[in-house]
Write a protein that holds these residues in place. Structure first.
Motif, short mmCIF file in Angstrom:
data_model
loop_
_atom_site.label_atom_id
_atom_site.label_comp_id
_atom_site.label_asym_id
_atom_site.label_seq_id
_atom_site.Cartn_x
_atom_site.Cartn_y
_atom_site.Cartn_z
N THR A 216 0.49 -0.85 -0.23
CA THR A 216 0.03 -0.04 -0.19
C THR A 216 0.83 1.58 -0.14
N LEU A 217 0.57 1.86 -1.07
CA LEU A 217 1.18 3.62 -1.07
C LEU A 217 0.50 4.28 -0.12
N PHE A 218 0.90 5.02 1.05
CA PHE A 218 1.23 5.54 2.19
C PHE A 218 1.35 7.11 1.63
N CYS A 219 0.14 8.29 1.70
CA CYS A 219 0.43 9.56 1.46
C CYS A 219 0.79 10.05 2.91
N LEU A 220 1.23 11.05 3.08
CA LEU A 220 1.02 11.02 4.79
C LEU A 220 1.52 13.16 4.26
N TYR B 204 -3.95 9.33 3.51
CA TYR B 204 -4.18 8.90 1.98
C TYR B 204 -3.48 7.31 2.28
N ALA B 205 -4.27 6.82 1.80
CA ALA B 205 -3.68 5.01 1.65
C ALA B 205 -4.14 4.59 0.35
N MET B 206 -3.30 4.46 -0.68
CA MET B 206 -3.92 3.64 -1.70
C MET B 206 -3.18 2.69 -2.25
N ARG B 207 -4.31 1.91 -2.91
CA ARG B 207 -4.60 0.53 -2.74
C ARG B 207 -4.26 -0.08 -4.77
N ALA B 208 -3.03 -1.21 -4.96
CA ALA B 208 -3.31 -1.81 -6.28
C ALA B 208 -4.63 -1.85 -6.69
N THR B 209 -5.79 -1.76 -6.10
CA THR B 209 -6.91 -2.04 -6.65
C THR B 209 -7.81 -0.70 -7.95
N GLY B 210 -6.38 0.20 -7.39
CA GLY B 210 -6.41 1.60 -8.42
C GLY B 210 -7.17 2.92 -6.90
N GLU B 211 -8.04 2.04 -5.64
CA GLU B 211 -8.94 3.51 -5.19
C GLU B 211 -7.64 3.60 -4.21
N ARG B 212 -8.16 5.08 -4.08
CA ARG B 212 -7.67 5.90 -2.51
C ARG B 212 -8.46 6.13 -1.82
N LEU B 213 -8.07 5.45 -0.57
CA LEU B 213 -8.78 5.73 1.43
C LEU B 213 -7.98 7.01 2.33
N ILE C 167 3.63 -0.26 -9.81
CA ILE C 167 4.12 -0.21 -8.78
C ILE C 167 3.06 -1.09 -7.59
N LEU C 168 1.89 -1.19 -7.13
CA LEU C 168 1.93 -1.79 -6.00
C LEU C 168 1.63 -3.36 -6.26
N THR C 169 1.70 -3.50 -7.32
CA THR C 169 1.72 -5.37 -7.60
C THR C 169 3.37 -5.98 -8.58
N ARG C 170 4.76 -5.42 -7.71
CA ARG C 170 5.80 -5.53 -8.37
C ARG C 170 5.56 -7.32 -7.37
N SER C 171 6.86 -8.28 -8.36
CA SER C 171 6.86 -9.10 -8.15
C SER C 171 8.73 -9.09 -7.33
N GLY C 172 9.53 -10.23 -7.25
CA GLY C 172 10.49 -10.29 -7.35
C GLY C 172 10.99 -11.14 -5.46
N ALA C 173 12.17 -10.01 -5.12
CA ALA C 173 12.68 -10.14 -4.30
C ALA C 173 11.60 -10.03 -2.60
N THR C 174 12.05 -10.58 -2.23
CA THR C 174 11.03 -11.05 -0.27
C THR C 174 11.46 -10.43 0.44
N PRO C 175 10.80 -8.99 1.39
CA PRO C 175 10.38 -7.65 0.61
C PRO C 175 10.51 -7.11 -0.39
N VAL C 176 9.85 -6.80 -1.71
CA VAL C 176 10.10 -6.05 -2.96
C VAL C 176 10.46 -4.48 -2.56
N SER C 177 11.43 -3.96 -3.19
CA SER C 177 12.06 -2.69 -3.02
C SER C 177 11.11 -1.67 -3.55
#
Length: 221
Positions: A35-39, A131-140, A193-203
């Motif tokens: 989740t992308l948090f916008c402070l 705000y919290a931004m989700r991989a669904t495109g929603e912004r809360l 961005i939020l659906t990246r895959s690869g290393a755990t955790p993703v950078s």
């Protein structure tokens, strides 16, 4: 008959805090979603000299008279009245509850609010209006968070040292016309961005922006 007395421990047991944090974080990384948090900047940040006023919308007479942005969708401050709008963009794992659709009558007419509860890591501080931004495109938009700290002795618990799950908050889904959707990135890049895959955790170091401490010094208690 002898009486068994409890053990008095005055000093803080740091290992207890660390273990509890690890359990929370492990659950978040295993079960949560990126989740992308916008402070956003706050008036307290301005009072502490951490940020200046927006050069686009905070210099006119209306803004100076009422102490607020003259435009809700200012492209520079996103309605906060403070330069740049946000103090940090960070990606953290979060667990969300399900949301049910519904309708309610408000001063703005009939709206369909969706409110969820979320939990994320304790290494940053959210405020009502972030705000919290989700991989669904929603912004809360986030409401005021709840505090969860671990007491390990007789001292006063502080977020930086004792918080295990500080960021327990409720959030409401924003309408597509909200100023939240003017904050970068746009919806399509956000999903990528939020659906990246690869290393755990993703950078996510390449997209994170931190302009001030994630836990302000004036809020460490």
């Amino acid at each position: 008959m002898s009486t068994v007395k409890g053990t008095y421990v005055r000093s803080q047991q740091n290992w207890a805090v660390e273990q509890e944090r690890q359990r929370h974080n492990q659950a978040l990384y295993m079960m949560g979603e990126n989740t992308l948090f916008c402070l956003m900047w706050t008036a307290r940040d301005y009072d502490q000299g951490l940020v200046g006023l927006c050069t686009v919308c905070a210099s006119d007479r209306v803004s100076q008279a009422y102490g607020q942005a003259s435009r809700n969708k200012c492209p520079s401050c996103f309605g906060t009245r403070f330069e740049g709008g946000y103090r940090a963009l960070i990606v953290r794992p979060a667990i969300f509850t399900d949301a049910d659709d519904g309708q309610s009558f408000t001063a703005r007419g009939v709206v369909a609010p969706q409110e969820v509860a979320l939990e994320t890591t304790s290494d940053f501080r959210v405020h009502g209006g972030d705000y919290a931004m989700r991989a669904t495109g929603e912004r809360l938009q986030l409401r005021s968070p709840q505090r969860t700290t671990l007491r390990t002795g007789f001292g006063t618990p502080h977020q930086a040292e004792d918080a295990t799950a500080y960021n327990l908050a409720r959030a409401g889904v924003e309408d597509s016309t909200s100023v939240a959707y003017t904050i970068p990135p746009a919806t399509a890049p956000l999903v990528t961005i939020l659906t990246r895959s690869g290393a755990t955790p993703v950078s996510f170091d390449d997209i994170e922006v931190i302009r001030a401490p994630l836990i302000p010094l004036y809020e460490r208690d």
